[in-house]
Design an enzyme around this catalytic site. Structure first.
Site, mmCIF file in Angstrom:
data_model
loop_
_atom_site.group_PDB
_atom_site.id
_atom_site.type_symbol
_atom_site.label_atom_id
_atom_site.label_comp_id
_atom_site.label_asym_id
_atom_site.label_seq_id
_atom_site.Cartn_x
_atom_site.Cartn_y
_atom_site.Cartn_z
ATOM 1 N N CYS A 13 -0.326 7.433 2.596
ATOM 2 C CA CYS A 13 0.674 5.985 2.662
ATOM 3 C C CYS A 13 0.956 5.692 1.187
ATOM 4 C CB CYS A 13 0.193 4.842 3.477
ATOM 5 S SG CYS A 13 0.190 4.853 5.140
ATOM 6 N N ARG A 14 0.084 5.117 0.580
ATOM 7 C CA ARG A 14 -0.116 4.519 -0.839
ATOM 8 C C ARG A 14 0.049 5.528 -1.818
ATOM 9 N NH1 ARG A 14 -4.806 0.403 -0.273
ATOM 10 N NH2 ARG A 14 -5.351 2.507 0.814
ATOM 11 N N ASP A 123 -1.724 -1.976 2.272
ATOM 12 C CA ASP A 123 -1.620 -0.841 2.840
ATOM 13 C C ASP A 123 -0.827 -0.820 3.954
ATOM 14 O OD1 ASP A 123 -2.348 1.641 4.046
ATOM 15 O OD2 ASP A 123 -4.446 1.600 4.022
HETATM 16 P P1 4NP Z 1 -3.261 5.052 2.870
HETATM 17 O O1 4NP Z 1 -3.361 4.352 4.395
HETATM 18 O O2 4NP Z 1 -4.873 4.718 2.362
HETATM 19 O O3 4NP Z 1 -2.309 4.266 1.922
HETATM 20 O O4 4NP Z 1 -3.037 6.425 3.034
HETATM 21 C C1 4NP Z 1 -4.079 4.834 5.326
HETATM 22 C C2 4NP Z 1 -3.752 5.961 5.989
HETATM 23 C C3 4NP Z 1 -4.695 6.403 7.082
HETATM 24 C C4 4NP Z 1 -5.804 5.645 7.366
HETATM 25 C C5 4NP Z 1 -5.996 4.560 6.651
HETATM 26 C C6 4NP Z 1 -5.311 3.950 5.638
HETATM 27 N N1 4NP Z 1 -6.789 6.067 8.656
HETATM 28 O O5 4NP Z 1 -7.516 5.278 8.722
HETATM 29 O O6 4NP Z 1 -6.416 7.268 8.867
#
Ligand code: 4NP
Length: 150
Positions: A13-14, A123
Site C-alpha cells: 500500500c504505502r 495505512d
Molecule cells: P502497507 O499496508 O504496510 O502500507 O503495505 C499493509 C498491507 C498488508 C498488511 C498490513 C498492512 N497485512 O496485514 O497483510
C-alpha cells in the site's frame, strides 16, 4: 549515486505508492538516484501493489507492472543510503533489525514535515483511504528532494 529504500509493513500500500511518486517527482532532477521499496514483514511477499495503490499510481501515469512486494533484507541496510519508514512502528522494527553502524540511515518519512502533527503515513490497508495517504506523501516529496540534492 544515492540509494533510497522506502519501507512499510506489507510493501503493497504505502511504500510502493511513495516509491512510484518519488521516482516520478525526481524524474527531471539532475540527481543520480535509485529508489526501491520493501516491507518489514514477509506477509505479502511477491504480491503486486494493492488495487487502491495501483489506481492512484495509474491515475498519475506511473507503471506498476514491475512492482512486487518483498521483505527488507540485512543486505539492504548496507546497500541503501536512506531508509525511510512510513510509520513509527516500521521505524521501531527497522531499528531492531539494523546491523551495527547502519542506524543513522533510518528516518521517519514524515520527519521532513516537523510542523505536522501527523507523524505516521496512515495505512490504507486499515483506513481504506488511499487519497489521504497520497496527499500526505506528496507533501513530503519536495522536502526529501531538497535533502537528497544537498
Ligand atoms: P502497507 O499496508 O504496510 O502500507 O503495505 C499493509 C498491507 C498488508 C498488511 C498490513 C498492512 N497485512 O496485514 O497483510
Amino acid at each position: 549515486m544515492k540509494k533510497v529504500l522506502i519501507v512499510c509493513l506489507g510493501n503493497i500500500c504505502r511504500s510502493p505508492m511513495a516509491e512510484g511518486l518519488m521516482l516520478q517527482y525526481l524524474a527531471n532532477s539532475p540527481l543520480q538516484i535509485t529508489i526501491d521499496s520493501a516491507g518489514t514483514s514477509r506477509w505479502e511477499m511477491g504480491s503486486p501493489p494493492h488495487p487502491g495503490t495501483q489506481k492512484i499510481l495509474k491515475e498519475h501515469g506511473i507503471d506498476t507492472s514491475q512492482m512486487f512486494s518483498r521483505q527488507i533484507t540485512l543486505e539492504d541496510f548496507y546497500v541503501y543510503d536512506w531508509i525511510l519508514a512510513m510509520d513509527q512502528q516500521n521505524l521501531t522494527d527497522l531499528k531492531r533489525m539494523a546491523p551495527k553502524g547502519t542506524i543513522d540511515k533510518l528516518h521517519l518519512f514524515l520527519s521532513v514535515l516537523p510542523e505536522s502533527t501527523i507523524k505516521d503515513v496512515p495505512d490504507p490497508w486499515f483506513t481504506g483511504n488511499f487519497e489521504e495517504t497520497y496527499a500526505l506523501i506528496l507533501q513530503a516529496l519536495p522536502k526529501w528532494r531538497e535533502i537528497f540534492e544537498r
